[in-house]
Design a protein around this motif. Structure first.
Motif, PDB file in Angstrom:
ATOM      1  N   GLY A 185       8.523   1.789  -0.689  1.00 61.01           N
ATOM      2  CA  GLY A 185       9.359   0.813   0.002  1.00 61.01           C
ATOM      3  C   GLY A 185      10.792   1.270   0.166  1.00 61.01           C
ATOM      4  N   LEU A 186      11.342   1.885  -0.883  1.00 58.30           N
ATOM      5  CA  LEU A 186      12.714   2.407  -0.789  1.00 58.30           C
ATOM      6  C   LEU A 186      12.810   3.528   0.229  1.00 58.30           C
ATOM      7  N   ALA A 187      11.778   4.392   0.264  1.00 58.47           N
ATOM      8  CA  ALA A 187      11.803   5.493   1.223  1.00 58.47           C
ATOM      9  C   ALA A 187      11.784   4.956   2.657  1.00 58.47           C
ATOM     10  N   PHE A 188      10.978   3.932   2.910  1.00 63.85           N
ATOM     11  CA  PHE A 188      10.912   3.335   4.247  1.00 63.85           C
ATOM     12  C   PHE A 188      12.031   2.330   4.481  1.00 63.85           C
ATOM     13  N   ARG A 189      12.731   1.978   3.374  1.00 62.85           N
ATOM     14  CA  ARG A 189      13.812   0.984   3.454  1.00 62.85           C
ATOM     15  C   ARG A 189      13.291  -0.347   4.006  1.00 62.85           C
ATOM     16  N   SER A 190      12.132  -0.774   3.453  1.00 62.50           N
ATOM     17  CA  SER A 190      11.493  -1.976   3.968  1.00 62.50           C
ATOM     18  C   SER A 190      10.686  -2.663   2.879  1.00 62.50           C
ATOM     19  N   TRP A 191      10.944  -3.962   2.667  1.00 67.48           N
ATOM     20  CA  TRP A 191      10.145  -4.717   1.708  1.00 67.48           C
ATOM     21  C   TRP A 191       8.740  -4.962   2.231  1.00 67.48           C
TER      22      TRP A 191
ATOM     23  N   ALA B 156       2.976  -4.106   1.607  1.00 71.27           N
ATOM     24  CA  ALA B 156       1.795  -3.690   2.373  1.00 71.27           C
ATOM     25  C   ALA B 156       0.961  -2.654   1.638  1.00 71.27           C
ATOM     26  N   CYS B 157       1.585  -1.820   0.813  1.00 74.52           N
ATOM     27  CA  CYS B 157       0.830  -0.728   0.187  1.00 74.52           C
ATOM     28  C   CYS B 157       0.235  -1.119  -1.170  1.00 74.52           C
ATOM     29  N   ILE B 158       0.516  -2.342  -1.644  1.00 74.42           N
ATOM     30  CA  ILE B 158       0.007  -2.734  -2.970  1.00 74.42           C
ATOM     31  C   ILE B 158      -1.508  -2.913  -2.957  1.00 74.42           C
ATOM     32  N   LEU B 159      -2.028  -3.754  -2.064  1.00 69.33           N
ATOM     33  CA  LEU B 159      -3.471  -4.016  -2.043  1.00 69.33           C
ATOM     34  C   LEU B 159      -4.298  -2.764  -1.751  1.00 69.33           C
TER      35      LEU B 159
ATOM     36  N   GLY C 116      -4.635   8.922  -3.115  1.00 70.05           N
ATOM     37  CA  GLY C 116      -5.236   8.035  -2.137  1.00 70.05           C
ATOM     38  C   GLY C 116      -4.223   7.351  -1.239  1.00 70.05           C
ATOM     39  N   LEU C 117      -2.999   7.244  -1.707  1.00 70.77           N
ATOM     40  CA  LEU C 117      -1.946   6.642  -0.886  1.00 70.77           C
ATOM     41  C   LEU C 117      -1.509   7.541   0.257  1.00 70.77           C
ATOM     42  N   SER C 118      -2.042   8.757   0.306  1.00 73.23           N
ATOM     43  CA  SER C 118      -1.707   9.663   1.412  1.00 73.23           C
ATOM     44  C   SER C 118      -2.035   9.018   2.751  1.00 73.23           C
TER      45      SER C 118
END
Length: 788
Positions: A637-643, A648-651, A686-688
């Motif tokens: 989130g910090l890298a994208f600067r977006s909450w 979105a990437c948690i689930l 897997g987050l790739s």
């Protein structure tokens, strides 16, 4: 639908610059340095490869069974102290001879010949067997051997065998109660066990087994720490070759099938191969030892690097088809896809950093090695994909014309991705709610998984050592030692009355403890002398200790005679079953400690260390994985600067882990070291797919472009590469099913399954979740400012 795809492909050229700020803070531009001088870069690469080859030759194998529990804890230091003072167990080869006719006269004679010849094997210090037993001693004389030079015959032989089976020294210890299994304990020279000479020594023992006992019908197997270490060593060496060949072949075959050009296959598959070589070479120069976990470093590097090399190659290929020259195409691929590559390696690095919170030196070393390999893989992929592309891609204009209308394989994947995207963005709220409920339900199942650990999981289960240990478990109460260390206070000697009384009470306590058998100590000799010779005085005991071979004395009495061990054995059960046995024994010894307060009495041994520490270590790793969920989500989130990205990437990040845990639960398995480490690493890897999709969505999600269209475009553009890389990565990991090591097989298939589940989460959870969060952001902000 096809027209939509064409619009998306043309749109690629319009977003080359992307947003002004890079999610990788410009680190992706490292990949442009090498492409400015490709020939010089290749020369430097050759030098590095030569250095890596020499580094790989420096890698040694750590085959110690205690490596997993090696730490700075008091228990492990105590265990190391015991193994130094009483080193026998570390160097014992256990020869297990079994058969219904074991005690038949002819078989017994051949067995004695075999035991006699064993003492001549190079590297042997001595042995203990049923032939070591003695008769009751006559006053003033040394006891004669139980077995006469010439065995009796007929009825006398039957009577003699009954005497042998009832002998207190060997019954239930070196000979099973039913007389069908005999144990020969062969003590090897420590230098032989620690060197390559062990291979020849074990081979000589096996040859002697075949030569002497081959026609007896007896089943003869080897076990013990040296044999297990040798089997681990051989398995690690063999598996490393298997992983290298099969992993590389999988990458090359899939790349050539879909790219249909050797040059693109080289650009996509060769950088990961070189990353493997450079990483292993660096580990060799850094003095890392190859072990049960580091042995999977090859497929892991393949996983880390191949995903990004495929994304870069796909991006450059699309730009070549759109009409760009090869320099511009690969440069733009680095600028657009490179930031996501940096971020994927960053999340993988966090996964390896999370392993540093383990109490195990082995797992921490694995984390360090993985972090180093991740950095090397990032630099290799970012630099070599464009270099190889510029050097090997030829006639790009002809290529563009040829593939603009004839790209059936990739187009089919894009059609599939578009079909999924349209349905996922159609009702994002409903699908997001279903995902939350489904992942939550799986999480409840995952939370109920219990820690599991068996020593046999570290040893090849398709070899003799485990099978022989199982027979010892069945016939002689177990093959795994549990020792009670007794350290004397100052002023007390080995033969002082209180010391002998303490040893006797500890021995009796261990004997009575449920689950522990085959108990040996100085008290064993003292009891035998009392019963057979009618003498329990210290002088007689000293005399007999003095005539026993040195290697036998050192099993129970240390060289300084200020400590002894009472040795018992337990079956190789799961740690959850062994822990109550160890804890109960420890509590039962409290009575002895109170009666003799100056004596240090501690339960130790590898089985005890494993039982006490494994569950706690696995739980800590699992808790670390929970913390990793939050850290990685915040990092992305910090890298994208977006909450929106953080949420979105948690689930999709959690889904592969809880789904894999549910499969383990359904199979009746618990959480083992290998499974927790696999899930920890797989989560980061897997987050790739998530990161590459969000990076593409970030470029597509511009003012004036509907969020649904942005999601569809991003899916169509990155989806094919994500599917292909997942197939390759799963193949690269699943090759570990060919391993003889149970822990590596578990690591491999579980990691491969997690990677596939990560793709499922990316396609069916991330799309609607991202869509719903973007819509929520737009409603809350009330502006056209992009949510990502």
């Amino acid at each position: 639908m096809l027209e939509k795809h064409s619009e998306n492909e043309v749109h690629v050229d319009k977003v080359e610059q992307g947003p002004a700020s890079s999610i990788a803070f410009g680190l992706e531009r490292l990949g442009l340095i090498a492409v400015r001088a490709p020939i010089v870069s290749c020369i430097v690469l050759l030098v590095l490869i030569v250095g890596a080859v020499f580094g790989i030759h420096r890698i040694k194998i750590d085959d110690s069974l205690s490596q997993l529990f090696r730490s700075d804890s008091r228990e492990f230091k105590q265990y190391e102290e015991v193994t130094k003072k009483f080193p026998a167990e570390e160097f014992d080869v256990l020869v297990v001879v079994e058969g219904k006719n074991l005690l038949a006269r002819n078989n017994l004679e051949k067995l004695r010949d075999f035991v006699t010849d064993l003492q001549l094997v190079e590297g042997t210090r001595g042995l203990v067997s049923l032939f070591s037993a003695r008769q009751a001693p006559a006053p003033g004389k040394l006891p004669a051997a139980l077995f006469p030079a010439e065995l009796p015959e007929g009825a006398d032989y039957d009577k003699f065998i009954e005497t042998v089976k009832n002998n207190e020294i060997i019954r239930g210890k070196l000979l099973s109660e039913d007389g069908t299994l005999a144990l020969v304990v062969l003590s090897l020279d420590p230098e032989v066990v620690a060197s390559n000479k062990l291979t020849k020594t074990v081979a000589d023992i096996r040859a002697l087994m075949k030569e002497t006992l081959g026609d007896t019908g007896l089943n003869v197997q080897l076990s013990g720490v040296p044999v297990m270490q040798l089997e681990i060593r051989n398995a690690v060496e063999r598996d490393g070759l298997t992983y290298n060949i099969l992993g590389i072949l999988a990458g090359c075959i899939i790349a050539i099938i879909f790219f249909r050009k050797i040059s693109f296959m080289i650009a996509a598959a060769f950088p990961p191969m070189i990353a493997i070589l450079l990483a292993l070479g660096a580990l060799g120069w850094a003095n890392f030892n190859l072990n049960m976990f580091l042995n999977v470093m090859t497929p892991l590097i393949m996983v880390i690097s191949f995903s990004d090399s495929m994304q870069l190659t796909f991006a450059a290929r699309d730009r070549l088809i759109a009409g760009q020259d090869k320099f511009t195409a690969f440069k733009n691929a680095v600028l657009v896809v490179g930031p996501a590559c940096v971020l994927t390696h960053g999340t993988a690095g966090i996964s390896f950093i999370a392993l540093q919170f383990s109490d195990s030196d082995l797992i921490r070393k694995f984390g360090e090695a993985g972090l180093a390999a991740t950095i090397i893989a990032l630099v290799a992929v970012l630099s070599l994909v464009p270099v190889f592309g510029v050097l090997f891609v030829r006639n790009e204009k002809v290529f563009a014309v040829k593939f603009q209308g004839a790209d059936a394989g990739v187009q089919a994947l894009r059609n599939f991705c578009y079909w999924i995207a349209v349905r996922m963005v159609g009702r994002p709220g409903l699908f997001s709610l279903i995902a939350v409920l489904f992942v939550g339900g799986l999480g409840v199942i995952y939370a109920n998984l219990e820690p599991r650990y068996r020593l046999a999981d570290q040893v090849p289960d398709k070899r003799q050592a485990v099978a022989a240990s199982d027979r010892l478990d069945a016939k002689l109460t177990g093959a795994n030692p549990v020792n009670v260390l007794i350290v004397f206070p100052k002023g007390q000697s080995l033969y002082s009355p209180e010391t002998l009384q303490t040893i006797a009470e500890v021995h009796a306590t261990v004997e009575k403890s449920a689950g522990v058998g085959n108990v040996w100590s100085l008290e064993t000799l003292r009891r035998w002398l009392t019963e057979k010779a009618g003498s329990a005085d210290v002088a007689t005991l000293k005399e007999y200790v003095s005539v026993i071979p040195e290697h036998l004395v050192r099993r129970f009495i240390d060289a300084e005679q200020d400590a002894v061990v009472v040795a018992g054995r337990v079956p190789d059960k799961d740690s959850s079953q062994l822990l109550p046995i160890v804890d109960k024994l420890d509590s039962e010894l409290d009575g002895v400690r109170k009666k003799h307060p100056g004596y240090e009495i501690a339960v130790t041994g590898l089985a005890a260390i494993a039982a006490r520490n494994s569950a706690n270590m696995i739980e800590k790793l699992n808790h670390g994985l929970t913390i990793e969920f939050a850290l990685v989500a915040i990092f992305i989130g910090l890298a994208f600067r977006s909450w929106v990205v953080t949420l979105a990437c948690i689930l999709p990040g959690i889904f592969p882990v809880v789904m894999s845990g549910t499969v383990l639960w359904a199979m009746g398995e618990g959480l083992q070291f290998a499974s927790v480490v696999a899930l920890t690493v797989s989560f980061g890897l897997g987050l790739s797919a998530t990161i590459h999709f969000l990076n593409r969505l970030r470029l597509e999600n511009k003012p004036g472009v509907g969020s649904a269209l942005a999601v569809e475009r991003a899916t169509v553009l990155v989806g094919p590469a994500l599917i292909l890389t997942t197939v390759v990565l799963a193949c690269g990991l699943v090759v570990t099913v060919f391993s003889d090591l149970p822990s590596l097989r578990l690591f491999g298939w579980l990691s491969a399954f997690s990677m596939v589940m990560a793709l499922v989460a990316d396609l069916f959870i991330l799309r609607p979740t991202a869509m719903w969060l973007i819509n929520l952001h737009d409603r809350l902000q009330g502006t056209d400012k992009p949510a990502i």
